[in-house]
Design a protein around this motif. Structure first.
Motif: not given
Length: 632
Positions: A418-419, A421, A424, A429, A499, A529, A550, A562, A570-571
């Motif tokens: 997972v990222f 936002e 990033f 990140m 991620g 987030h 992601s 996301q 995607w994050g």
């Protein structure tokens, strides 16, 4: 030429010869014969000076399968006349079908050759030779040709020969998982192989019980009957029938009857022992009380599995002994017999191995497969053993045993990607805040709204760490049903720059120790987030549950849950600084405005660069204002 004597039986005798020798001319010769004369005693060969003679060693019996069968002959025309080149034939039939002919060719001198085309395995070929010469003679080989041809077979079907692979199977499964392995049955023979499959659970891979064997030809165990066991046998002094078993359950009783094969000796005694704790020792278990002993039998008893009987295969020993006290470990004795059987003890029994199919056939030179289904549901962590028995009509190896070992591990693992936002930077990140002195060594999710009381902590912060995340697991039939009521556990974990969500050592996959009844969904929480949940169940392979948020906008449950933080990636959405699952003016006024201009580990630091400034407000809060988490 047959001797006849003028008897009234002559005509019948000649007819019998003609019937027995089709193709021959039978001639009766009178003379001074005695009734006891045989043909060879008085008659001699009558030479044909101009005979047409075929010398040929025939193909007989079973011949290898080949592309063609070459037939050779030496032909001599004693008349001195020429052999007709178009009248030297090899005449053959396959499987009693119509006759075909092949013109034989002269290969030099008196030698001729012709080929019968190759035939399928198992075919029967009949053949004879025919030749004519210019003297008017013709000849066949064998002598009468068609009525009595030479016969051979194209190969001989070999008997079934079974090869099983692999020779043993070892499987490791986490708890509450299943998998399927295959056994390959290969028939190296050419006849059909028929098989049956069965399995026997054992407590471990090998046993070393004491030996005991009877002797003599008198008293012996003729029959043992308990549950599904009803085995009749002859004297063998000792017989291992542990492949024959019956199920017994703790708390239930089972009558057993032992029949004496020679019930005339009143001094015979019978003993029965069961190794309930499966420790290879009969003497530390309570002996079975046998009625009718001493005596001629039948002997009866009641088998009652004790409460502490070990789950699995318990060996039962039965003994008939003459004029002596029963003893499971007396090495040898003069009169009597010993037999061993298996009792499958059901003490919260879990049937973890199933076989399919249980019977079948493998064609000649063919291959079949058997599915072995392993299921660790209901099993505790540990090792489990079984033997798979393959019985077949392979005459040299009628039974093959394949040892099976199942290791049930308590741990499964989670592999999430997972990222965020905020931190990033276009391909990964940033990890600035993990280098701050204020970065918490104790998980930061004990407060509202998470109220997580986990004790996860760090001695030092591993490299490449972006921040702490809180992962929640839900067990539901579908994503829409994965409400808070289906939650089964939470873990505070570390998020790396690429991620990856990892354990507290900064590298290992987090372990997952929860049982799943339906399907597993994962929720990822972060301090500022919006939380997201997997739109689809996590995929399980080799004890690892995997999910990547992601790779698409639809990976998170809901609509637009996301942001696309760069093309194709995607994050999680930044800006929920309170956090309450909504991005609105309260985040700005009660979080950002309160911390603006400060440095360190703050919830208003949306891009996680260690400083709260206008970038956090203008680049993350403002474009995301009005968005909210969509977790059911």
């Amino acid at each position: 030429m047959v001797p006849i004597t003028g008897s009234s039986w002559d005509d019948d005798a000649l007819q019998a010869y003609e019937a027995a020798m089709p193709g021959y001319e039978v001639v009766g010769l009178t003379g001074s014969w005695e009734s006891t004369d045989a043909l060879h005693c008085r008659t001699k060969g009558i030479a044909d000076i101009g005979m047409l003679y075929i010398k040929h060693i025939p193909l007989l019996g079973n011949q290898p399968v080949q592309s063609e069968y070459t037939i050779e002959a030496e032909i001599t025309a004693h008349s001195g006349q020429t052999i007709y080149a178009d009248s030297v034939f090899l005449i053959y039939s396959v499987n009693s079908a119509n006759w075909d002919s092949v013109l034989m060719t002269n290969t030099g001198g008196k030698n001729y050759s012709g080929d019968i085309p190759g035939q399928a395995f198992g075919s029967q070929i009949q053949y004879y030779l025919y030749v004519a010469d210019q003297s008017g003679r013709n000849a066949t080989h064998p002598f009468i040709g068609l009525p009595d041809p030479h016969v051979f077979n194209a190969g001989q079907p070999s008997l079934p020969e079974l090869v099983v692979s692999p020779a043993s199977i070892e499987v490791t499964l986490p708890m509450d998982e299943s998998t399927v392995e295959q056994l390959t049955l290969e028939n190296l023979g050419q006849l059909m192989l028929d098989y049956t499959i069965s399995r026997q659970y054992i407590s471990k891979s090998a046993k070393a019980y004491c030996t005991s064997s009877g002797g003599g030809g008198d008293e012996f165990i003729e029959n043992v009957s308990i549950g599904s066991i009803n085995n009749t046998s002859n004297q063998s002094y000792y017989a291992d029938y542990t492949s024959i078993s019956t199920m017994v359950e703790v708390g239930q009783s089972y009558p057993i009857v032992i029949t004496n094969g020679d019930p005339i000796w009143s001094s015979d005694q019978c003993g029965i022992w069961v190794d309930w704790n499966q420790n290879e020792d009969f003497t530390d278990d309570e002996p079975i009380i046998v009625s009718g002993s001493p005596g001629v039998g039948p002997y009866t008893a009641t088998i009652l599995p004790p409460a502490d009987a070990l789950q699995g295969s318990a060996r039962m020993r039965v003994q008939i002994i003459y004029a002596a006290s029963p003893d499971p470990c007396v090495s040898s004795f003069s009169y009597g017999e010993v037999e061993d059987y298996t009792l499958e003890v059901n003490n919260n029994f879990v049937d973890w191995l199933t076989l399919n199919p249980l019977t079948g056939s493998v064609p000649g030179e063919g291959i079949s497969t058997i599915d072995l289904s392993f299921n660790s549901t209901g099993l505790e962590e540990g090792d489990y053993y079984a033997n798979v028995f393959i019985n077949s009509n392979d005459p040299n190896q009628p039974e093959i045993i394949v040892p099976v070992h199942l290791n049930v591990s308590g741990a499964r693992f989670i592999d999430l990607h997972v990222f965020l936002e905020g931190p990033f930077n276009g391909f990964e990140m940033n990890s600035q805040i993990s280098g701050l002195s204020e970065f918490p060594l104790l998980q930061p999710y004990s407060g509202i709204p998470w109220n997580y009381n986990g004790l996860e902590s760090l001695a030092v912060v591993p490299v490449d760490v972006v921040d702490w995340v809180l992962v929640e697991y839900r067990d539901a039939s579908d994503a829409g049903s994965a409400t808070s009521a289906t939650a089964i556990g939470r873990q505070a974990l570390l998020l790396l720059m690429d991620g990856s969500v990892v354990d507290l050592d900064g590298a290992s996959l987090p372990s997952f120790d929860y049982s799943i009844s339906n399907q597993l969904y994962a929720i990822v929480h972060h301090r500022n987030h919006l939380s997201i949940m997997s739109a689809n169940p996590l995929e399980l392979a080799s004890s690892v549950y995997t999910f990547d948020f992601s790779t698409g906008g639809g990976q998170a449950y809901g609509t637009n849950s996301q942001n696309e933080i760069t093309t194709g990636i995607w994050g999680m959405i930044a800006g929920d600084m309170i956090p309450d699952g909504q991005i609105n003016n309260l985040d700005k006024t009660t979080a950002w405005e309160l911390h603006a201009g400060l440095k360190g580990y703050h919830p208003a630091d949306n891009n996680l660069d260690g400083e709260v400034n206008n970038n956090d407000k203008n680049e993350y809060w403002l474009p995301n204002d009005g968005k909210g988490s969509q977790i059911p």
